[in-house]
Design a protein around this motif. Structure first.
Motif, PDB file in Angstrom:
ATOM      1  N   GLN A 190       0.829  -1.196   0.000  1.00 19.48           N
ATOM      2  CA  GLN A 190       0.000   0.000   0.000  1.00 19.48           C
ATOM      3  C   GLN A 190       0.868   1.253   0.000  1.00 19.48           C
ATOM      4  N   THR A 191       0.486   2.200  -0.854  1.00 19.61           N
ATOM      5  CA  THR A 191       1.218   3.465  -0.968  1.00 19.61           C
ATOM      6  C   THR A 191       0.228   4.623  -0.957  1.00 19.61           C
ATOM      7  N   PRO A 223       2.290   2.528   5.039  1.00 17.09           N
ATOM      8  CA  PRO A 223       3.518   1.761   4.783  1.00 17.09           C
ATOM      9  C   PRO A 223       4.543   2.502   3.927  1.00 17.09           C
ATOM     10  N   VAL A 224       4.087   3.076   2.812  1.00 17.67           N
ATOM     11  CA  VAL A 224       4.976   3.854   1.939  1.00 17.67           C
ATOM     12  C   VAL A 224       4.290   5.187   1.665  1.00 17.67           C
ATOM     13  N   LEU A 225       4.987   6.261   1.961  1.00 23.89           N
ATOM     14  CA  LEU A 225       4.416   7.606   1.794  1.00 23.89           C
ATOM     15  C   LEU A 225       5.218   8.372   0.754  1.00 23.89           C
ATOM     16  N   PRO A 257       9.580   3.867   4.685  1.00 20.55           N
ATOM     17  CA  PRO A 257      10.047   4.505   3.448  1.00 20.55           C
ATOM     18  C   PRO A 257       9.208   5.721   3.081  1.00 20.55           C
ATOM     19  N   THR A 258       9.898   6.782   2.687  1.00 21.14           N
ATOM     20  CA  THR A 258       9.230   8.030   2.344  1.00 21.14           C
ATOM     21  C   THR A 258       9.903   8.631   1.110  1.00 21.14           C
ATOM     22  N   PHE A 259       9.092   9.093   0.177  1.00 22.17           N
ATOM     23  CA  PHE A 259       9.579   9.697  -1.059  1.00 22.17           C
ATOM     24  C   PHE A 259       9.183  11.175  -1.087  1.00 22.17           C
ATOM     25  N   PHE A 260       9.958  11.939  -1.837  1.00 23.26           N
ATOM     26  CA  PHE A 260       9.680  13.369  -1.973  1.00 23.26           C
ATOM     27  C   PHE A 260       9.947  13.790  -3.411  1.00 23.26           C
ATOM     28  N   THR A 261       9.198  14.776  -3.874  1.00 21.31           N
ATOM     29  CA  THR A 261       9.587  15.493  -5.090  1.00 21.31           C
ATOM     30  C   THR A 261       9.609  16.968  -4.751  1.00 21.31           C
ATOM     31  N   SER A 262      10.493  17.689  -5.425  1.00 15.94           N
ATOM     32  CA  SER A 262      10.613  19.125  -5.160  1.00 15.94           C
ATOM     33  C   SER A 262      11.325  19.801  -6.314  1.00 15.94           C
ATOM     34  N   ASN A 263      11.010  21.064  -6.511  1.00 18.28           N
ATOM     35  CA  ASN A 263      11.774  21.878  -7.455  1.00 18.28           C
ATOM     36  C   ASN A 263      13.072  22.359  -6.819  1.00 18.28           C
TER      37      ASN A 263
END
Length: 314
Positions: A190-191, A223-225, A257-263
């Motif tokens: 699950q994300t 679980p995954v963000l 686990p954690t993901f990010f996007t950014s300018n």
């Protein structure tokens, strides 16, 4: 013991006075699948159980024929199956391959929870990510390779850091998050993907309802963000410290686990977070946030042309 054919002949002979019924049951008992079922279970079925099971045999043939013809049956999406239950003939209904596929697709979609994210997230895939041709770049390929590695290595029993994808508009950062989420969904994971600027606005709107803690805690425990577009807007001190900070602290402690996007690159984001939307400067609080981001993810700067017009994404 009577042979199977003798038993069937005996049962039909009992209905000799009813020609239409006899014709109907003759067709049922002559059905190859019925014959095969009775032959396979003749040691379990007596003449009496076969006689009592005539209606079930008819039901099976009738409903199977309806399903084969694409007509409405008693259980749409299911096909009949003859079974022996407690020494009696019965009909069980099992899902068709089409229904199984629909259920699998629905279950897969349910494992990906997008919050204020673009629709293309649902269709994002690694195969559609630019890995070759004029739109491929070394950094895009590196990001894809790291994404594939994460999916391969992910386990709920050990910590695998996520990715911090930085770069200009339209280079494929958000699309790659969607591809990762969909691949994880295929693996039963699950994300939750969150457009963070929209989430910040929502959190502010919940202050008067006293539900901010519940919403924040729901997000922090998944679980995954994946937090999309971090740094797009100046944050209030409350959102930075009591929302983002609390989420990241929890996930760091729990090694989720954690993901990010950014300018912004990580180096640029720390300066951005140091100044709240009131112009107050708090570099120590920004550094505390960045410490957690660095623990939870590994940075990749994604470069290349703006693909927004080609993919309809960011």
């Amino acid at each position: 013991m009577e042979s199977l054919n003798q038993t069937l002949d005996h049962l039909l002979a009992q209905q000799a006075g009813n020609e239409s019924y006899q014709q109907l049951m003759t067709e049922v008992f002559a059905d190859p699948e019925v014959q095969a079922f009775l032959q396979a279970h003749q040691s379990e079925l007596s003449a009496q159980s076969i006689q009592r099971g005539r209606a079930k045999l008819y039901e099976y043939v009738h409903e199977r024929n309806l399903a084969n013809q694409g007509r409405v049956s008693v259980a749409p999406g299911y096909v009949p199956k003859l079974v022996v239950s407690a020494g009696q003939i019965d009909v069980a209904y099992v899902p068709t391959d089409q229904l199984k596929a629909q259920r699998a697709k629905a279950a897969r979609l349910a494992r990906v929870t997008p919050i204020s994210m673009p629709k293309f997230i649902r269709q994002a895939s690694f195969d559609a990510f630019f890995r070759e041709g004029p739109n491929a770049t070394p950094s895009r390929n590196q990001a894809l390779e790291r994404a594939l590695m994460f999916v391969k290595q992910y386990s709920p029993n050990r910590f695998v850091p996520g990715l911090y994808l930085s770069g200009s508009f339209g280079v494929g950062k958000t699309y790659l998050l969607g591809a990762i989420a969909n691949q994880l969904a295929d693996q039963g994971v699950q994300t939750t993907l969150v457009h963070f600027p929209s989430f910040a606005v929502k959190m502010k709107s919940l202050i008067g309802k006293n539900t901010t803690d519940q919403e924040r805690d729901r997000i922090k425990q998944v679980p995954v963000l994946m937090l999309d577009d971090i740094g797009a807007d100046a944050l209030s001190a409350w959102v930075r410290d009591e929302v983002l900070g609390v989420i990241l602290e929890y996930r760091m402690q729990e090694e989720l686990p954690t993901f990010f996007t950014s300018n912004f690159t990580m180096a640029q984001l720390v300066d951005h977070l140091a100044i709240d939307n009131q112009g107050n400067q708090e570099p120590l609080k920004a550094m505390r946030i960045m410490e957690r981001i660095r623990f939870l993810s590994r940075e990749i700067v994604v470069e290349g042309d703006n693909l927004r017009q080609k993919l309809g994404n960011s």
